[in-house]
Scaffold this active site. Structure first.
Site, PDB file in Angstrom:
ATOM      1  N   GLU A  25      38.936  81.590  54.155  1.00  0.00           N
ATOM      2  CA  GLU A  25      39.849  82.590  53.593  1.00  0.00           C
ATOM      3  C   GLU A  25      39.398  84.000  53.946  1.00  0.00           C
ATOM      4  O   GLU A  25      40.219  84.881  54.200  1.00  0.00           O
ATOM      5  CB  GLU A  25      39.913  82.461  52.066  1.00  0.00           C
ATOM      6  CG  GLU A  25      40.548  81.189  51.565  1.00  0.00           C
ATOM      7  CD  GLU A  25      40.563  81.151  50.060  1.00  0.00           C
ATOM      8  OE1 GLU A  25      41.637  81.453  49.490  1.00  0.00           O
ATOM      9  OE2 GLU A  25      39.516  80.846  49.449  1.00  0.00           O
ATOM     10  N   TYR A  57      55.701 106.594  43.838  1.00  0.00           N
ATOM     11  CA  TYR A  57      55.434 105.194  44.169  1.00  0.00           C
ATOM     12  C   TYR A  57      54.848 105.067  45.568  1.00  0.00           C
ATOM     13  O   TYR A  57      54.175 104.078  45.862  1.00  0.00           O
ATOM     14  CB  TYR A  57      56.644 104.285  43.956  1.00  0.00           C
ATOM     15  CG  TYR A  57      57.958 104.734  44.506  1.00  0.00           C
ATOM     16  CD1 TYR A  57      58.260 104.582  45.837  1.00  0.00           C
ATOM     17  CD2 TYR A  57      58.914 105.291  43.658  1.00  0.00           C
ATOM     18  CE1 TYR A  57      59.489 104.974  46.334  1.00  0.00           C
ATOM     19  CE2 TYR A  57      60.145 105.684  44.142  1.00  0.00           C
ATOM     20  CZ  TYR A  57      60.421 105.530  45.490  1.00  0.00           C
ATOM     21  OH  TYR A  57      61.634 105.923  45.977  1.00  0.00           O
ATOM     22  N   ILE A  75      40.929  87.303  43.321  1.00  0.00           N
ATOM     23  CA  ILE A  75      41.985  88.313  43.218  1.00  0.00           C
ATOM     24  C   ILE A  75      41.982  88.961  41.840  1.00  0.00           C
ATOM     25  O   ILE A  75      42.505  90.060  41.681  1.00  0.00           O
ATOM     26  CB  ILE A  75      43.373  87.761  43.611  1.00  0.00           C
ATOM     27  CG1 ILE A  75      43.767  86.555  42.792  1.00  0.00           C
ATOM     28  CG2 ILE A  75      43.430  87.477  45.091  1.00  0.00           C
ATOM     29  CD1 ILE A  75      45.179  86.064  43.075  1.00  0.00           C
ATOM     30  N   GLU A  76      41.363  88.319  40.852  1.00  0.00           N
ATOM     31  CA  GLU A  76      41.182  88.966  39.555  1.00  0.00           C
ATOM     32  C   GLU A  76      40.378  90.259  39.715  1.00  0.00           C
ATOM     33  O   GLU A  76      40.673  91.272  39.071  1.00  0.00           O
ATOM     34  CB  GLU A  76      40.456  88.035  38.572  1.00  0.00           C
ATOM     35  CG  GLU A  76      41.267  86.846  38.131  1.00  0.00           C
ATOM     36  CD  GLU A  76      41.165  85.624  39.040  1.00  0.00           C
ATOM     37  OE1 GLU A  76      41.529  84.537  38.590  1.00  0.00           O
ATOM     38  OE2 GLU A  76      40.740  85.763  40.217  1.00  0.00           O
ATOM     39  N   LYS A 102      48.882  84.919  45.938  1.00  0.00           N
ATOM     40  CA  LYS A 102      48.420  84.437  47.241  1.00  0.00           C
ATOM     41  C   LYS A 102      49.471  83.447  47.721  1.00  0.00           C
ATOM     42  O   LYS A 102      49.718  82.421  47.075  1.00  0.00           O
ATOM     43  CB  LYS A 102      47.051  83.769  47.105  1.00  0.00           C
ATOM     44  CG  LYS A 102      46.456  83.330  48.429  1.00  0.00           C
ATOM     45  CD  LYS A 102      45.110  82.643  48.243  1.00  0.00           C
ATOM     46  CE  LYS A 102      44.049  83.661  47.919  1.00  0.00           C
ATOM     47  NZ  LYS A 102      42.678  83.076  48.005  1.00  0.00           N
TER      48      LYS A 102
END
Length: 126
Positions: A25, A57, A75-76, A102
């Site tokens: 990954e 934005y 990803i946390e 993901k």
């Protein structure tokens, strides 16, 4: 007319990034889908019509993109960094909802993605 709440959001940011626990990954990366919704006071901008009076934005997108470029195992961890970056850059932001998906998680299942969703409150605005 009275404004009850207001949000600035970006929906469906698509980025390729190198997060994951598995070595593969971190080598090949994966496609990610990110949604960001920030509770932000827009009353002044509603009257002034000036970007300086609101949360851009475009600037928020650049924060997300920069944090997604920095590889992490989880990803946390990336989500926490994005939340911190948003609150630092936009101190008037009261809260945010951030979803990171993901697209092709390596878990042997056929699915549309796996991820994390955070609901964060800016301690400085409480």
């Amino acid at each position: 007319m009275q404004l009850q709440q207001s949000y600035i959001y970006i929906k469906g940011i698509r980025l390729h990034a190198y997060h994951g626990v598995l070595p593969q990954e971190r080598l090949t990366g994966n496609e990610y889908l990110i949604d960001l919704m920030v509770e932000y006071p827009v009353e002044t901008a509603m009257l002034s019509d000036r970007v300086e009076d609101t949360m851009s934005y475009a600037d928020a997108f650049e924060l997300v993109k920069a944090e997604m470029k920095e590889p992490s195992a989880l990803i946390e961890h990336v989500a926490r960094r994005i939340g911190e970056a948003v609150f630092l850059r936009f101190p008037k932001a009261a809260s945010l909802v951030l979803r990171i998906t993901k697209q092709n998680p390596p878990m042997g299942a056929s699915c549309d993605g796996a991820g994390v969703e955070l609901h964060l409150i800016n301690d400085k605005t409480v």
